[in-house]
Design an enzyme around this catalytic site. Structure first.
Site, PDB file in Angstrom:
ATOM      1  N   GLU A 204       0.982  -1.351  -0.044  1.00  0.00           N
ATOM      2  CA  GLU A 204       0.001   0.054  -0.159  1.00  0.00           C
ATOM      3  C   GLU A 204       0.662   1.237  -0.160  1.00  0.00           C
ATOM      4  O   GLU A 204       0.534   2.095   0.509  1.00  0.00           O
ATOM      5  CB  GLU A 204      -1.102  -0.012   1.127  1.00  0.00           C
ATOM      6  CG  GLU A 204      -1.904  -1.274   0.919  1.00  0.00           C
ATOM      7  CD  GLU A 204      -2.757  -1.365   2.407  1.00  0.00           C
ATOM      8  OE1 GLU A 204      -2.485  -0.985   3.206  1.00  0.00           O
ATOM      9  OE2 GLU A 204      -3.732  -2.101   2.171  1.00  0.00           O
ATOM     10  N   GLU A 279      -6.163  -8.313  -1.212  1.00  0.00           N
ATOM     11  CA  GLU A 279      -6.744  -8.330   0.186  1.00  0.00           C
ATOM     12  C   GLU A 279      -8.277  -8.024  -0.068  1.00  0.00           C
ATOM     13  O   GLU A 279      -8.934  -6.919  -0.500  1.00  0.00           O
ATOM     14  CB  GLU A 279      -6.223  -7.074   1.012  1.00  0.00           C
ATOM     15  CG  GLU A 279      -4.850  -7.088   1.347  1.00  0.00           C
ATOM     16  CD  GLU A 279      -4.234  -6.281   2.447  1.00  0.00           C
ATOM     17  OE1 GLU A 279      -5.119  -5.345   2.881  1.00  0.00           O
ATOM     18  OE2 GLU A 279      -3.367  -6.210   2.763  1.00  0.00           O
TER      19      GLU A 279
END
EC number: 3.2.1.23
Length: 643
Positions: A204, A279
């Site tokens: 991220e 995810e």
């Protein structure tokens, strides 16, 4: 983890052209190859198909069906059980973070062997159970783990920068770590006959407020030199998250990536590589003071979509486990820009904190198994691990909280030092200085991180909670000079946001009484290491004025099983079971019970230590078979998949 994103995916499809979307189809589901046992033949995993947009395993399209779980959040004795629950749901891959700050020891060595740090042991179990691996070595993880897995000593320098080539100290430290973890993992690469299919380069990074492309390129070059690959990154499913951080030839993991539009944006930003939902959230995290855990029913339809399309995905988290000890992190949010995470990492996952499978597990399993061919040979789910009740018991007072504080040291800085300056991560410290006589005045802190009790001449005058943005307390009139003491409890470091670079613990920055800055501080540091708690001498007990106490109980257990210690009658503190720190409790909720797995207990006498910051009188404790499901006291709203 990452919040969900909403945008017009029809526009995104048009932007890249429908003809460009050559994604894996249902045939990828039919590839049910599994890793061979140790010493088996190497396999070839890479990218292929039209537009190079499919995962290929030994020349055939392949669907990754991932289950994220973190070995450092699970007692080692339960690793195989948790892996088998994933296998029995029809998943074929285990995804997991490696938390740097848990593996690096105070002397600078690395522990990859003991207990639930045994990285090699976990990789071997995955392979034995026929599960592939998505390897997420960091250095940064996020994952609601303290400082996102980075060691706290990186914050000792007030000018420190993290996750960038701009800070030479960070680069040197992370290189030491990456060299160490690469040596352990390299034999387990798929090309070497192991289970590791892909390695994540960064996590991220598109959400970090400073994006250093040179850093991403450095990571790719490092792992390539070590013989790793192929690679992927994980980022939000939006162009503003992907632009500038995705790299050519590196697969795009989306957090979460739930429709064709998300895939289209990823293809636009990084063409010629596979895309997957790295995810997929079955629930969401929780902070102290929020509502209780709850699953996200919509995840069932997401899994159905992935199976219908043959798209690859990984459930984050399939099983969350527990933030034992001081491993829980925090987010940047709320009134004080600080939201500390619970000890429990239940997450509303299909397999809960204690390893039990819920209704959503069964629904997703049914969807997956309908699509798999018979040769997948999916086993039945393992039996639940038994749990027990412990009859109510009342600990005895062992000592007052203030009785066993170590000797003070004087700060060499004019301002009070922060924890990282004397190499302490979390725990407690008592700051002390003199204050002049004077009328009632406001005591103002620049930062007091994260929970503090303020005493004047031994009298409690106020409590400060960083979550609520509290930084000041009113001191009463002082007819003569007095002694100011501030007991500060550090909670988890922020793990998601560039503010993690400035999240130093204790008192950070000047402290002013009215217009005067207070200086000449001494500090008593109490890191709350297990041996200091276990060996703490018995004291006289808490004083009338000062809050907090150390309680101890000896509990006899005939046949140890999992249990949940009900701490609802206490205020705020920590519990050690036979010297193992099982985590933090706090009566703001929602978590009122702490998970104690059977391996932490023993037949016969078990010593339970409780350190409470406020409570002075012993209160009853009991062991329960389940975690509490009551809502929190402050905010009962369930915060699924949103900040």
């Amino acid at each position: 983890m990452m919040k969900q994103y909403g945008f017009s995916w029809s526009a995104a499809l048009m932007a890249v052209g429908v003809g460009a979307l050559a994604w894996a189809g249902p045939e990828a589901v039919q590839n049910v190859q599994k890793p061979a046992l140790s010493g088996g033949p190497p396999v070839v995993f890479g990218f292929g198909g039209e537009g190079n947009q499919e995962f290929m395993l030994n020349g055939k399209p392949f669907q990754i069906r991932g289950a994220e779980m973190h070995p450092q959040r699970i007692p080692r004795e339960y690793w195989r059980h948790r892996i088998r629950t994933a296998k029995a749901m029809g998943l074929n891959t285990i995804a997991f973070y490696v938390f740097w700050n848990d593996h690096e020891q105070p002397d600078g060595s690395f522990d990859f062997k003991t207990g639930n740090r045994d990285l090699e042991g976990f990789l071997k179990l995955c392979q034995e159970e026929g599960m592939w691996v998505l390897f997420r070595p960091g250095p940064y993880a996020c994952g609601e783990w303290d400082l996102g897995g980075l060691p706290h000593y990186l914050l000792k320098d007030p000018k420190a920068k993290l996750r960038t080539t701009e800070d030479a100290k960070f680069m040197k430290a992370q290189t030491r770590y990456l060299e160490a973890v690469a040596r352990v993992a390299e034999p387990f690469l798929a090309k070497n006959g192991g289970p590791i299919l892909m390695t994540q380069l960064e996590n991220e990074y598109g959400s970090y407020q400073r994006k250093d492309r040179k850093y991403m390129e450095w990571l790719k070059a490092f792992w390539s030199r070590k013989g790793f690959g192929p690679f992927y990154t994980s980022d939000g499913a939006g162009e503003h998250f992907l632009k500038g951080v995705v790299l050519p030839g590196v697969a795009v993991g989306l957090d979460p990536g739930l429709n064709d539009g998300h895939w289209a944006v990823a293809n636009k930003c990084n063409p010629g590589v596979p895309v997957f939902s790295s995810e997929t959230y079955p629930g969401w995290l929780r902070h102290w003071g929020e509502g209780n855990w709850a699953p996200t029913p919509g995840v069932v339809n997401h899994v159905r979509w992935f199976m219908d399309k043959g798209r690859s995905f990984s459930l984050f988290v399939f099983h969350g486990g527990t933030n034992f000890g001081f491993s829980a992190g925090a987010n940047n949010g709320g009134p004080g820009k600080y939201q500390p995470d619970l000890t429990s990492y239940d997450y509303g996952s299909p397999v809960d904190e204690q390893g039990r499978m819920n209704e959503y597990y069964a629904q997703m399993r049914e969807i997956i198994l309908k699509k798999l061919p018979p040769e997948a040979a999916v086993p039945e789910p393992p039996a639940d691990i038994p749990a027990m009740e412990i009859p109510e018991f009342t600990p005895a007072v062992h000592a007052g909280l203030w009785e066993n504080l170590p000797k003070p040291f004087r700060s060499k800085f004019p301002q009070p030092p922060y924890f990282e300056q004397w190499n302490q991560n979390q725990g407690i410290a008592v700051y002390r200085t003199a204050v002049p006589s004077g009328p009632p005045e406001t005591l103002e802190f620049t930062n007091v991180n994260d929970y503090a009790q303020v005493y004047l001449d031994g009298e409690l005058v106020g409590t400060l909670d960083r979550r609520l943005g509290q930084k000041s307390v009113k001191l009463p009139e002082r007819r003569k000079p007095g002694t100011l003491e501030v007991l500060v409890e550090a909670m988890g470091h922020i793990n998601f946001h560039i503010s993690m670079e400035s999240d130093r613990k204790g008192i950070y920055g000047p402290v002013k009484l009215g217009t005067r800055e207070l200086k000449n501080w001494t500090v008593r540091a109490l890191p709350l290491k297990a041996d200091s708690i276990v060996r703490a001498p018995k004291g006289k007990g808490p004083s009338q004025k000062r809050e907090g106490a150390h309680f101890r109980a000896v509990v006899n257990i005939e046949e140890p099983q999992d249990t949940f210690l009900d701490m609802s009658r206490y205020v705020k503190g920590y519990v050690w079971v036979n010297g193992i720190n099982v985590g933090r409790y706090w009566n703001v909720g929602p978590q009122l019970r702490l998970y104690v797995p059977a391996p932490f207990l023993k037949k016969g006498e078990n010593v339970i230590d409780i350190l409470d910051l406020h409570e002075k009188e012993p209160k009853p404790v009991r062991g329960m078979k389940e975690r509490n499901k009551e809502p929190g006291k402050i905010n009962t709203k369930n915060l699924d998949n949103q900040w």
